[in-house]
Design a protein around this motif. Structure first.
Motif, PDB file in Angstrom:
ATOM      1  N   ILE A   1      10.818  15.016  -4.875  1.00  0.00           N
ATOM      2  CA  ILE A   1       9.875  13.914  -4.633  1.00  0.00           C
ATOM      3  C   ILE A   1      10.250  12.701  -5.466  1.00  0.00           C
ATOM      4  O   ILE A   1      10.265  11.571  -4.965  1.00  0.00           O
ATOM      5  N   GLU A   2      10.567  12.903  -6.726  1.00  0.00           N
ATOM      6  CA  GLU A   2      10.926  11.751  -7.564  1.00  0.00           C
ATOM      7  C   GLU A   2      12.190  11.061  -7.027  1.00  0.00           C
ATOM      8  O   GLU A   2      12.227   9.835  -6.892  1.00  0.00           O
ATOM      9  N   LYS A   3      13.206  11.835  -6.716  1.00  0.00           N
ATOM     10  CA  LYS A   3      14.456  11.279  -6.181  1.00  0.00           C
ATOM     11  C   LYS A   3      14.182  10.540  -4.869  1.00  0.00           C
ATOM     12  O   LYS A   3      14.691   9.439  -4.641  1.00  0.00           O
ATOM     13  N   HIS A   4      13.368  11.145  -4.017  1.00  0.00           N
ATOM     14  CA  HIS A   4      13.039  10.560  -2.719  1.00  0.00           C
ATOM     15  C   HIS A   4      12.303   9.224  -2.871  1.00  0.00           C
ATOM     16  O   HIS A   4      12.646   8.238  -2.207  1.00  0.00           O
ATOM     17  N   ILE A   5      11.325   9.189  -3.741  1.00  0.00           N
ATOM     18  CA  ILE A   5      10.563   7.949  -3.944  1.00  0.00           C
ATOM     19  C   ILE A   5      11.467   6.855  -4.493  1.00  0.00           C
ATOM     20  O   ILE A   5      11.415   5.702  -4.046  1.00  0.00           O
ATOM     21  N   ARG A   6      12.290   7.191  -5.457  1.00  0.00           N
ATOM     22  CA  ARG A   6      13.217   6.190  -6.031  1.00  0.00           C
ATOM     23  C   ARG A   6      14.149   5.646  -4.940  1.00  0.00           C
ATOM     24  O   ARG A   6      14.395   4.446  -4.872  1.00  0.00           O
ATOM     25  N   PHE A   7      14.651   6.522  -4.075  1.00  0.00           N
ATOM     26  CA  PHE A   7      15.508   6.108  -2.968  1.00  0.00           C
ATOM     27  C   PHE A   7      14.759   5.169  -2.022  1.00  0.00           C
ATOM     28  O   PHE A   7      15.266   4.104  -1.649  1.00  0.00           O
ATOM     29  N   GLU A   8      13.558   5.563  -1.622  1.00  0.00           N
ATOM     30  CA  GLU A   8      12.811   4.713  -0.695  1.00  0.00           C
ATOM     31  C   GLU A   8      12.497   3.360  -1.314  1.00  0.00           C
ATOM     32  O   GLU A   8      12.647   2.326  -0.660  1.00  0.00           O
TER      33      GLU A   8
ATOM     34  N   PHE B   1      13.128   0.764   1.497  1.00  0.00           N
ATOM     35  CA  PHE B   1      12.097  -0.256   1.692  1.00  0.00           C
ATOM     36  C   PHE B   1      12.668  -1.664   1.542  1.00  0.00           C
ATOM     37  O   PHE B   1      12.212  -2.594   2.206  1.00  0.00           O
ATOM     38  N   ASN B   2      13.661  -1.842   0.670  1.00  0.00           N
ATOM     39  CA  ASN B   2      14.292  -3.153   0.550  1.00  0.00           C
ATOM     40  C   ASN B   2      14.947  -3.560   1.867  1.00  0.00           C
ATOM     41  O   ASN B   2      14.845  -4.707   2.292  1.00  0.00           O
ATOM     42  N   GLU B   3      15.619  -2.609   2.507  1.00  0.00           N
ATOM     43  CA  GLU B   3      16.249  -2.877   3.801  1.00  0.00           C
ATOM     44  C   GLU B   3      15.192  -3.137   4.870  1.00  0.00           C
ATOM     45  O   GLU B   3      15.328  -4.071   5.674  1.00  0.00           O
TER      46      GLU B   3
ATOM     47  N   ASP C   1       0.834  -1.212   0.000  1.00  0.00           N
ATOM     48  CA  ASP C   1       0.000   0.000   0.000  1.00  0.00           C
ATOM     49  C   ASP C   1       0.867   1.261   0.000  1.00  0.00           C
ATOM     50  O   ASP C   1       0.565   2.233  -0.699  1.00  0.00           O
ATOM     51  N   LEU C   2       1.948   1.243   0.767  1.00  0.00           N
ATOM     52  CA  LEU C   2       2.851   2.393   0.776  1.00  0.00           C
ATOM     53  C   LEU C   2       3.540   2.551  -0.581  1.00  0.00           C
ATOM     54  O   LEU C   2       3.759   3.673  -1.047  1.00  0.00           O
ATOM     55  N   SER C   3       3.864   1.437  -1.221  1.00  0.00           N
ATOM     56  CA  SER C   3       4.453   1.512  -2.564  1.00  0.00           C
ATOM     57  C   SER C   3       3.446   2.056  -3.579  1.00  0.00           C
ATOM     58  O   SER C   3       3.827   2.784  -4.489  1.00  0.00           O
ATOM     59  N   ARG C   4       2.180   1.727  -3.402  1.00  0.00           N
ATOM     60  CA  ARG C   4       1.152   2.312  -4.289  1.00  0.00           C
ATOM     61  C   ARG C   4       1.069   3.824  -4.070  1.00  0.00           C
ATOM     62  O   ARG C   4       0.873   4.586  -5.022  1.00  0.00           O
ATOM     63  N   ASP C   5       1.224   4.259  -2.816  1.00  0.00           N
ATOM     64  CA  ASP C   5       1.299   5.696  -2.548  1.00  0.00           C
ATOM     65  C   ASP C   5       2.460   6.313  -3.331  1.00  0.00           C
ATOM     66  O   ASP C   5       2.350   7.411  -3.875  1.00  0.00           O
ATOM     67  N   HIS C   6       3.579   5.602  -3.348  1.00  0.00           N
ATOM     68  CA  HIS C   6       4.744   6.108  -4.083  1.00  0.00           C
ATOM     69  C   HIS C   6       4.424   6.249  -5.571  1.00  0.00           C
ATOM     70  O   HIS C   6       4.870   7.205  -6.212  1.00  0.00           O
ATOM     71  N   HIS C   7       3.662   5.322  -6.095  1.00  0.00           N
ATOM     72  CA  HIS C   7       3.256   5.433  -7.506  1.00  0.00           C
ATOM     73  C   HIS C   7       2.469   6.722  -7.730  1.00  0.00           C
ATOM     74  O   HIS C   7       2.702   7.441  -8.708  1.00  0.00           O
ATOM     75  N   GLN C   8       1.555   7.035  -6.814  1.00  0.00           N
ATOM     76  CA  GLN C   8       0.794   8.280  -6.935  1.00  0.00           C
ATOM     77  C   GLN C   8       1.718   9.498  -6.815  1.00  0.00           C
ATOM     78  O   GLN C   8       1.512  10.515  -7.473  1.00  0.00           O
ATOM     79  N   GLY C   9       2.743   9.392  -5.988  1.00  0.00           N
ATOM     80  CA  GLY C   9       3.722  10.466  -5.878  1.00  0.00           C
ATOM     81  C   GLY C   9       4.484  10.675  -7.172  1.00  0.00           C
ATOM     82  O   GLY C   9       4.759  11.813  -7.571  1.00  0.00           O
ATOM     83  N   LEU C  10       4.824   9.586  -7.844  1.00  0.00           N
ATOM     84  CA  LEU C  10       5.497   9.705  -9.145  1.00  0.00           C
ATOM     85  C   LEU C  10       4.556  10.318 -10.183  1.00  0.00           C
ATOM     86  O   LEU C  10       4.985  11.099 -11.037  1.00  0.00           O
ATOM     87  N   LEU C  11       3.277   9.991 -10.090  1.00  0.00           N
ATOM     88  CA  LEU C  11       2.301  10.628 -10.983  1.00  0.00           C
ATOM     89  C   LEU C  11       2.194  12.124 -10.689  1.00  0.00           C
ATOM     90  O   LEU C  11       2.029  12.929 -11.611  1.00  0.00           O
ATOM     91  N   LEU C  12       2.292  12.507  -9.414  1.00  0.00           N
ATOM     92  CA  LEU C  12       2.317  13.927  -9.064  1.00  0.00           C
ATOM     93  C   LEU C  12       3.483  14.612  -9.778  1.00  0.00           C
ATOM     94  O   LEU C  12       3.314  15.695 -10.351  1.00  0.00           O
TER      95      LEU C  12
END
Length: 156
Positions: A107-114, A119-121, A13-24
């Motif tokens: 935001i894009e850089k941050h989402i890619r990092f997370e 999130f992998n860690e 669900d948090l990753s889906r939020d990230h998808h919406q952030g990338l759409l932003l």
């Protein structure tokens, strides 16, 4: 090309939020390219912050990041980026065009990092109980976009 990341169910669900952030980010870029008035774009960004991003940050900061601890370098980076994003969105200082570009890039850089690192860690070290608590904390319903001024669709 990057291999798709296998995300544990509890973090999806948090990753889906990230998808919406990338759409932003895409919407901001599209608005800028189309010459949309910066105030219109920023109104949408602020709506997105209040209705989605602010709660997402809260869940990460209270439920996700503690899995690694506040001294973890990735957590420190994520918290710093959260603060910068919040300041850019809520702060009324500086050239709006520069702020929008900074918001989009950060935001894009941050989402890619997370997604690629943090999130992998988290999913490697979190206990099943911690993951379940994270999943339960994410109470948001399906994303509902603000279509009152869809500047990314047409210039009006």
């Amino acid at each position: 090309m990057n291999k798709p990341i296998k995300r544990v169910t509890e973090l999806q669900d948090l990753s889906r939020d990230h998808h919406q952030g990338l759409l932003l980010c895409w919407k901001i870029r599209t608005g800028i390219k189309r010459g949309i008035e910066n105030n219109r774009i920023m109104q949408y960004v602020q709506w997105f912050w209040l209705n989605h991003l602010e709660e997402h940050f809260e869940i990460e900061e209270t439920m996700v990041f503690p899995v690694l601890g506040e001294e973890n370098e990735m957590v420190k980076q994520a918290l710093s980026e959260h603060g910068r994003i919040k300041s850019l969105i809520e702060g009324g200082k500086g050239d709006l065009s520069v702020r929008l570009n900074s918001i989009e890039e950060l935001i894009e850089k941050h989402i890619r990092f997370e997604e690629r690192q943090l999130f992998n860690e988290i999913q490697q070290v979190a206990s099943g109980e911690e993951l379940k608590k994270i999943q339960l904390a994410h109470t948001s319903q399906e994303f509902k976009d603000n279509m009152s001024d869809p500047f990314w669709v047409s210039a009006k």
